[in-house]
Scaffold this active site. Sequence first.
Site, mmCIF file in Angstrom:
data_model
loop_
_atom_site.group_PDB
_atom_site.id
_atom_site.type_symbol
_atom_site.label_atom_id
_atom_site.label_comp_id
_atom_site.label_asym_id
_atom_site.label_seq_id
_atom_site.Cartn_x
_atom_site.Cartn_y
_atom_site.Cartn_z
ATOM 1 N N TYR A 79 33.533 -42.762 5.789
ATOM 2 C CA TYR A 79 34.399 -43.255 4.714
ATOM 3 C C TYR A 79 33.541 -43.918 3.618
ATOM 4 O O TYR A 79 33.684 -43.597 2.435
ATOM 5 C CB TYR A 79 35.405 -44.265 5.297
ATOM 6 C CG TYR A 79 36.154 -45.055 4.245
ATOM 7 C CD1 TYR A 79 37.161 -44.458 3.486
ATOM 8 C CD2 TYR A 79 35.867 -46.400 4.014
ATOM 9 C CE1 TYR A 79 37.851 -45.188 2.519
ATOM 10 C CE2 TYR A 79 36.551 -47.132 3.053
ATOM 11 C CZ TYR A 79 37.536 -46.524 2.307
ATOM 12 O OH TYR A 79 38.213 -47.245 1.346
ATOM 13 N N MET B 97 49.209 -48.360 -1.044
ATOM 14 C CA MET B 97 49.515 -49.793 -1.048
ATOM 15 C C MET B 97 49.238 -50.415 -2.427
ATOM 16 O O MET B 97 50.152 -50.907 -3.086
ATOM 17 C CB MET B 97 48.642 -50.468 0.025
ATOM 18 C CG MET B 97 48.796 -51.967 0.081
ATOM 19 S SD MET B 97 48.164 -52.631 1.631
ATOM 20 C CE MET B 97 46.421 -52.250 1.537
ATOM 21 N N LEU B 98 47.982 -50.352 -2.867
ATOM 22 C CA LEU B 98 47.641 -50.949 -4.155
ATOM 23 C C LEU B 98 48.356 -50.239 -5.298
ATOM 24 O O LEU B 98 48.810 -50.873 -6.260
ATOM 25 C CB LEU B 98 46.108 -50.878 -4.351
ATOM 26 C CG LEU B 98 45.566 -51.371 -5.680
ATOM 27 C CD1 LEU B 98 45.915 -52.845 -5.923
ATOM 28 C CD2 LEU B 98 44.040 -51.187 -5.731
ATOM 29 N N TRP C 33 41.381 -41.093 0.947
ATOM 30 C CA TRP C 33 41.686 -41.040 2.369
ATOM 31 C C TRP C 33 41.083 -42.306 2.958
ATOM 32 O O TRP C 33 39.865 -42.445 3.055
ATOM 33 C CB TRP C 33 41.092 -39.788 3.000
ATOM 34 C CG TRP C 33 41.629 -39.541 4.385
ATOM 35 C CD1 TRP C 33 42.828 -39.952 4.886
ATOM 36 C CD2 TRP C 33 40.979 -38.827 5.446
ATOM 37 N NE1 TRP C 33 42.978 -39.546 6.187
ATOM 38 C CE2 TRP C 33 41.867 -38.850 6.550
ATOM 39 C CE3 TRP C 33 39.764 -38.177 5.561
ATOM 40 C CZ2 TRP C 33 41.547 -38.245 7.764
ATOM 41 C CZ3 TRP C 33 39.441 -37.567 6.764
ATOM 42 C CH2 TRP C 33 40.331 -37.596 7.849
ATOM 43 N N ASP D 240 47.740 -33.301 -5.753
ATOM 44 C CA ASP D 240 46.698 -33.374 -4.716
ATOM 45 C C ASP D 240 45.343 -33.347 -5.427
ATOM 46 O O ASP D 240 44.998 -32.358 -6.076
ATOM 47 C CB ASP D 240 46.852 -32.160 -3.783
ATOM 48 C CG ASP D 240 45.852 -32.195 -2.633
ATOM 49 O OD1 ASP D 240 44.836 -32.918 -2.730
ATOM 50 O OD2 ASP D 240 46.088 -31.478 -1.646
HETATM 51 N N1 NAP Z 1 42.710 -50.812 2.067
HETATM 52 C C1 NAP Z 1 41.583 -51.490 1.918
HETATM 53 O O1 NAP Z 1 41.282 -52.432 2.689
HETATM 54 C C2 NAP Z 1 40.608 -51.136 0.822
HETATM 55 C C3 NAP Z 1 39.437 -51.897 0.705
HETATM 56 C C4 NAP Z 1 38.548 -51.573 -0.321
HETATM 57 C C5 NAP Z 1 38.821 -50.535 -1.188
HETATM 58 N N2 NAP Z 1 39.952 -49.798 -1.042
HETATM 59 C C6 NAP Z 1 40.204 -48.687 -1.991
HETATM 60 O O2 NAP Z 1 41.316 -49.031 -2.789
HETATM 61 C C7 NAP Z 1 42.074 -47.868 -3.107
HETATM 62 C C8 NAP Z 1 43.527 -48.079 -2.732
HETATM 63 O O3 NAP Z 1 43.574 -48.373 -1.341
HETATM 64 P P1 NAP Z 1 44.957 -48.551 -0.553
HETATM 65 O O4 NAP Z 1 44.689 -49.452 0.591
HETATM 66 O O5 NAP Z 1 46.057 -48.828 -1.520
HETATM 67 O O6 NAP Z 1 45.082 -47.072 0.037
HETATM 68 P P2 NAP Z 1 46.348 -46.290 0.601
HETATM 69 O O7 NAP Z 1 47.505 -47.196 0.807
HETATM 70 O O8 NAP Z 1 45.840 -45.470 1.745
HETATM 71 O O9 NAP Z 1 46.685 -45.355 -0.637
HETATM 72 C C9 NAP Z 1 45.918 -44.231 -0.943
HETATM 73 C C10 NAP Z 1 46.856 -43.211 -1.547
HETATM 74 O O10 NAP Z 1 46.104 -42.027 -1.800
HETATM 75 C C11 NAP Z 1 46.916 -40.938 -1.420
HETATM 76 N N3 NAP Z 1 46.117 -39.743 -1.149
HETATM 77 C C12 NAP Z 1 45.428 -39.416 -0.040
HETATM 78 N N4 NAP Z 1 44.880 -38.194 -0.171
HETATM 79 C C13 NAP Z 1 45.257 -37.736 -1.395
HETATM 80 C C14 NAP Z 1 45.052 -36.516 -2.102
HETATM 81 N N5 NAP Z 1 44.331 -35.511 -1.587
HETATM 82 N N6 NAP Z 1 45.600 -36.375 -3.335
HETATM 83 C C15 NAP Z 1 46.342 -37.376 -3.879
HETATM 84 N N7 NAP Z 1 46.586 -38.538 -3.252
HETATM 85 C C16 NAP Z 1 46.052 -38.710 -2.027
HETATM 86 C C17 NAP Z 1 47.641 -41.435 -0.185
HETATM 87 O O11 NAP Z 1 48.767 -40.615 0.077
HETATM 88 P P3 NAP Z 1 49.348 -40.550 1.582
HETATM 89 O O12 NAP Z 1 49.793 -41.953 1.909
HETATM 90 O O13 NAP Z 1 50.480 -39.576 1.453
HETATM 91 O O14 NAP Z 1 48.216 -40.097 2.438
HETATM 92 C C18 NAP Z 1 48.024 -42.834 -0.634
HETATM 93 O O15 NAP Z 1 49.225 -42.822 -1.371
HETATM 94 C C19 NAP Z 1 41.388 -46.718 -2.384
HETATM 95 O O16 NAP Z 1 40.572 -46.016 -3.286
HETATM 96 C C20 NAP Z 1 40.539 -47.381 -1.309
HETATM 97 O O17 NAP Z 1 39.397 -46.620 -1.014
HETATM 98 C C21 NAP Z 1 40.860 -50.074 -0.060
#
Ligand code: NAP
Length: 276
Positions: free
Chosen positions: A115, A1-2, A51, A26
Amino acid sequence: MLGTDLVGFLRRQHEEVQAWDLPQHDITDVNRIINDIHDVGPDAIFHLAAWTDVDACESDPARAASVNFQGAWSVALAAAELGCKLVYLSTDYVFDGRSRRPYRENDTPSPLSAYGKSKLMGEQAVARTCRRRFIVRTSWLYGRHGRNFVDTIREKSRQEQRIEVVSDQFGSPTYSRDLCRPLWDLARSEHYGVFHVTNSGQCSWFQLAEEVVRLTGARCEVVPVDTARIARPAPRPQYSVLENSNFKRKFGKLLRPWQEALRSYIVEPTPAETGR
Ligand SMILES: NC(=O)c1ccc[n+]([C@@H]2O[C@H](COP(=O)([O-])OP(=O)(O)OC[C@H]3O[C@@H](n4cnc5c(N)ncnc54)[C@H](OP(=O)(O)O)[C@@H]3O)[C@@H](O)[C@H]2O)c1
């Protein structure tokens, strides 16, 4: 998403960007990811991959650690070897939620969930390995390119007349587009350290849902319930509001209030629609 928002934003600033994701890259494939980063030799890495399925992580903590800790470590090793900057995204879920005031960057983390633990281990690996690093904790993200709470409420409120939402967990909803400029500001600076970056203000999930329903004009009753009523595999912090003091001190600004950001998300056109 981000990641999708950030890549778009950086390209609009005329930055040269390589966007990496599964399955080509990966982060658990340690040697390969380090070699690939060496081949590119970037000036800066934004490490957002994780993840992020909080409940699924709870039932497979080993996989959570492999992606969120060892993955971050591999990226940090490559960044340290190259001497490039690293921006690592972390989470409010590194805190246990017992505070009664917004968490500061130097408050001691104590995650409740697998997590949160894996993301904290990721932070520690980055901090120990890489000198030119920015650890950015954000919270309650929503945006146009991934599953998120705001979209879930929007969808449910169209289909159902009554939805129950937890009213005793508090945080700061953050629009992923609003985070892009701060991440870019950080990466162009030498202000290494830990930063909390969220939209301003705080609310409960219930208050956020009510605001979504109000803005969309859906005819749906939002009913407040306690966490105990909605059983979920992973425990969440009750209160995970992050004080953005370090970012304010270094850059002299805060992100806009969450209500304004949410309004933009729900009622304003996207940059693609306006050509911005
Ligand atoms: N969402 C929230 O509310 C939130 C809040 C605080 C902090 N964060 C942090 O902000 C960051 C971005 O979050 P987001 O919400 O944009 O997350 P997201 O949409 O889940 O995106 C994470 C990305 O990482 C990829 N990924 C997963 N396993 C991987 C691997 N082994 N190798 C390479 N890529 C991999 C996913 O691919 P797939 O889609 O193919 O699995 C996805 O494209 C993360 O670090 C998260 O911890 C998120």
